[in-house]
Write an enzyme that holds these catalytic residues in place. Structure first.
Site, PDB file in Angstrom:
ATOM      1  N   LYS A 114       0.631  -1.159   0.174  1.00  0.00           N
ATOM      2  CA  LYS A 114       0.087   0.146  -0.167  1.00  0.00           C
ATOM      3  C   LYS A 114       0.905   1.206  -0.105  1.00  0.00           C
ATOM      4  CE  LYS A 114      -4.384  -2.152  -0.134  1.00  0.00           C
ATOM      5  NZ  LYS A 114      -5.093  -1.983   0.818  1.00  0.00           N
ATOM      6  N   ILE A 423      -9.677 -17.579  -0.104  1.00  0.00           N
ATOM      7  CA  ILE A 423     -10.151 -16.690   0.327  1.00  0.00           C
ATOM      8  C   ILE A 423     -11.691 -16.012   0.458  1.00  0.00           C
ATOM      9  CG2 ILE A 423      -9.316 -14.254   0.530  1.00  0.00           C
ATOM     10  CD1 ILE A 423      -7.578 -15.814   2.441  1.00  0.00           C
ATOM     11  N   GLU A 658      -1.908 -12.264   3.211  1.00  0.00           N
ATOM     12  CA  GLU A 658      -0.567 -11.624   2.548  1.00  0.00           C
ATOM     13  C   GLU A 658       0.156 -12.186   3.062  1.00  0.00           C
ATOM     14  OE1 GLU A 658       1.768 -10.815  -0.451  1.00  0.00           O
ATOM     15  OE2 GLU A 658       1.647  -9.626   0.955  1.00  0.00           O
ATOM     16  N   HIS A 687      -2.052 -12.535  -7.537  1.00  0.00           N
ATOM     17  CA  HIS A 687      -2.004 -10.842  -8.672  1.00  0.00           C
ATOM     18  C   HIS A 687      -1.204 -11.635  -9.841  1.00  0.00           C
ATOM     19  CE1 HIS A 687      -3.830  -9.441  -4.766  1.00  0.00           C
ATOM     20  NE2 HIS A 687      -4.616  -8.875  -5.366  1.00  0.00           N
TER      21      HIS A 687
END
Length: 747
Positions: A114, A423, A658, A687
């Site tokens: 992030k 998930i 994660e 991802h």
């Protein structure tokens, strides 16, 4: 110069960049065609900003994926394993972000984290012992000249060397002082090349200055910029955002920057610092227009604050880049009585200009803005306020305690060693999205849509059972977004039609808007969770989004505290949890993927400003369930190692992190902190489109078991599979269950 912005959204007004890049990934678009589309988007942005009247226009704020990644590529900060394989410059760039799996090799994507306290993500640069930092790219120069050819003078933007150092990963034996020397030399070359192009101003972003800084880091910043700014002819703007610079303010204003950009929105001490002293020979770029939220600026309040500074060289600007808000309200069908309260990126350009004009000459524009803020926006929900007022400490504590629950649940569920699950979401195919759109347009009956969803749930339940997953999910095919779906079923929310914001790469989200008081009017997820559980004897998880994440991934209200908004949401989600339990759902996952997102950047504020209410808000959601109901949660793409003890206080029964993309670095901290909650660290990165082999997953699980007791370990991907294709999703999960079955035989 009176007006400026830090940066502008790059995905396109209608997500043109996202779709173009995805076509390139599918080989439906050539590299040249992609470049041409990007050029058109940049031109549109520059013309939009210029037409608004904003004087200082940024360039090089455009990116195909991430500007931190752009800076790394500009400076040749590319891992050796990737540099050795022969890919084009563009494909090397995308391989850093997404990984590469093909004839030329198998490369994992770089970790993604992030960007400070936002929902935007950056690709973490890696500086290896072999890394030779030098200027090898030309993007920053090319885009300046591109704008110049259009008759538009711009201010090139680049991530600064100090912040680049703070957010990069350093390989073993890398000498930091040598890296600093090399970076200074590289940035000197960049500044000289820009000077040679007759660039007047350059913006160097240093957001790390808003974090806690000790004497050593302040000295490091001084060393870098005393040398970098020596004898510079170009005007350098030191741009900060996401907070105030209290630790380094005195040092910052003494250095020979031509301008300093400060955040007056999130910077709680910025106004006081500038009041104390600001050099008359420097420009203050005052970030007074909120770059992270969509509400109109209160001109009277903003102007009153700035009037106390009495500065001649004052530039009105945004608090940060506008990439964190949607493009424009022009594409939204909100009635005028609602739309008048919103300012997306294009409207914020107007706000910057109007503030500057009103500062010198107060007039009708200021009066119109004052009128907007003089009347109530909505009718308050007194029942919700009463519920908040009646909360007692007892409702935030679940009984019995974790140790007793863990024993009860092991006997109740009798899961095998290394229980497997996912998930939550499975691939959202084009067909699913089209069916949802048809329902919305009334081209499909609700009965037909329900039959379609039920069919998908049944197919995936059967497949999960076939490959041997222990705890199943229904797949979330009925949901558009993990926050928007809940917001659409809660009162107090509004939804844009085109309010897309970039989260990472081509991944865009459409944050809902918290308009008023929030409450649950009817069950949200019970229908499909209960249906799925009725189809199988295996446990099917109920899937919810937690209150903190719903808040953090929405555009929040500014008229009440984040704490109060979150508690309102928590009470609504608590009702959903209890309804799921009543309908036979024994495992309930309450995702808090964004827990860290609004954590203050300064550690001294972590608890008093955030964790002291965010953690209890999560506990409020599940505190009333039975001991035999197992509560799971999930967190992703943030640095959690320094708040592990707070996360343990969430009192969930199982937590998924994660960890695959960050090489399981969190495991050491879990072990060190004696983390009590059962944990699923995530055994592969979803991802990236690459498929992990059985051997790779086996090695990852063995690494996990070297740090976490087997009885505390769950096996799962690191995130939901919504964005992945069906073939890669299935192959990866089959490899995961195969690896687990082999390891179980060895236990």
């Amino acid at each position: 110069m009176k007006t400026s912005i830090v940066g502008y959204p790059r995905i396109g007004e209608h997500r043109e960049l996202k779709f173009a890049i995805e076509k390139y990934f599918k080989n439906d678009l050539t590299a040249d065609e992609l470049m041409n589309q990007a050029k058109e988007l940049r031109k549109n942005n520059w013309k939009t900003i210029k037409a608004s009247g904003v004087e200082a226009i940024p360039s090089n704020d455009f990116s195909f994926y991430d500007t931190t990644l752009d800076t790394a590529c500009l400076l040749n900060i590319i891992p050796q394993e990737l540099a050795k394989i022969e890919l084009s410059e563009l494909d090397t760039y995308f391989a850093l972000a997404r990984g590469y799996q093909g004839a030329k090799g198998d490369i994992k994507a770089r970790p993604m984290k992030k960007w400070f306290n936002t929902n935007y993500h950056y690709i973490v640069p890696k500086i290896e012992k072999e890394t030779k930092i030098e200027v090898v790219g030309s993007k920053i120069f090319d885009e300046y000249q591109e704008a110049k050819a259009l008759g538009i003078e711009t201010r090139p933007v680049i991530l600064g060397p100090f912040s680049l150092l703070q957010i990069s990963e350093f390989d073993t034996y890398v000498d930091r002082s040598t890296v600093i020397t090399d970076l200074i030399q590289a940035y000197k070359i960049i500044l000289q090349k820009l000077t040679d192009l007759n660039v007047e101003w350059v913006q160097i972003d240093e957001p790390s200055l808003t974090k806690d800084l000790n004497a050593e880091l302040i000295a490091e910043f001084q060393v870098i910029y005393r040398e970098l700014l020596k004898d510079q002819k170009i005007n350098v703007l030191a741009q900060t955002y996401f907070g105030d610079v209290r630790d380094i303010y005195d040092t910052l204003i003494e250095l020979p920057f031509a301008g300093i950009g400060l955040d007056f929105v999130e910077g709680r001490k910025t106004l006081a610092l500038v009041k104390q002293y600001f050099p008359k020979d420097k420009y203050l770029f005052a970030g007074v227009v909120n770059g992270k939220n969509i509400w109109r600026n209160n001109y009277q309040q903003t102007l009153a604050d700035l009037a106390t500074l009495k500065l001649d060289k004052l530039v009105f600007s945004t608090s940060c880049s506008l990439l964190h808000v949607p493009y424009t309200t022009k594409n939204e069908p909100f009635p005028i009585e609602i739309k008048q309260y919103f300012a997306f990126a294009a409207e914020k350009l107007t706000e910057v200009v109007e503030l500057a004009e009103s500062y010198d000459n107060p007039g009708p524009t200021l009066s119109k803005n004052q009128l907007l803020f003089s009347k109530p926006r909505f009718t308050e929900n007194q029942a919700v306020h009463q519920k908040i007022a009646e909360l007692t400490p007892a409702v935030f504590t679940r009984l019995p305690n974790f140790e007793k629950r863990e024993k009860i649940q092991r006997e109740h569920f009798a899961f095998p060693a290394l229980p497997t699950t996912t998930i939550g979401s499975f691939p959202q195919t084009l067909e699913i999205k089209q069916m949802r759109a048809k329902l919305k347009k009334a081209e499909l009956s609700l009965e037909e849509y329900d039959q379609f969803i039920a069919q998908h749930i049944n197919q995936w339940l059967d497949w999960q059972t076939e490959i041997g997953l222990d705890v199943l999910v229904h797949g979330e095919f009925e949901r558009n977004d993990m926050v928007e779906y809940f917001g659409q079923n809660l009162s107090g929310y509004l939804f844009s039609q085109n309010g897309w914001v970039q989260s990472y790469g081509t991944r865009c989200v459409k944050p809902p808007i918290i308009w008023g008081d929030v409450s649950r009017e009817k069950p949200i997820t019970v229908k499909w969770s209960a249906y799925a559980q009725q189809q199988t004897n295996k446990i099917v998880k109920g899937m919810l989004t937690g209150p903190v994440t719903i808040l953090n991934w929405s555009f929040p209200r500014e008229d009440i505290s984040l704490k109060e908004s979150t508690l309102q949401i928590a009470l609504a989600i608590q009702e959903e949890v209890l309804d799921l339990e009543k309908n036979g759902i024994q495992v309930i996952q309450i995702d808090e993927a964004a827990l860290r997102e609004k954590l203050p950047l300064r550690q001294t504020d972590w608890y008093t400003e955030y964790l002291d209410w965010a953690i209890p808000a999560f506990r409020l959601v599940h505190s009333q369930v039975q001991a035999t109901t197992q509560i799971h949660t999930h967190m992703c793409y943030s640095e959690f190692t320094d708040i592990i003890s707070a996360i343990d206080q969430m009192d969930a029964d199982v937590i998924y992190f994660e960890a695959a993309r960050s090489n399981l670095t969190i495991l050491d901290e879990l072990q060190k902190q004696h983390f009590k909650t059962e944990v699923g660290p995530g055994v592969y990165d979803i991802h990236s489109p690459r498929v992990p082999s059985v051997a790779e997953i086996t090695s990852t699980i063995q690494n996990i078991l070297s740090k976490i007791p087997v009885e505390k370990t769950w096996i799962n991907p690191d995130c939901g599979l919504k964005t992945r294709g069906i073939p890669e999703a299935k192959e990866s999960l089959m490899n995961m269950t195969t690896a687990v079955n082999r390891l179980r035989k060895e236990l």
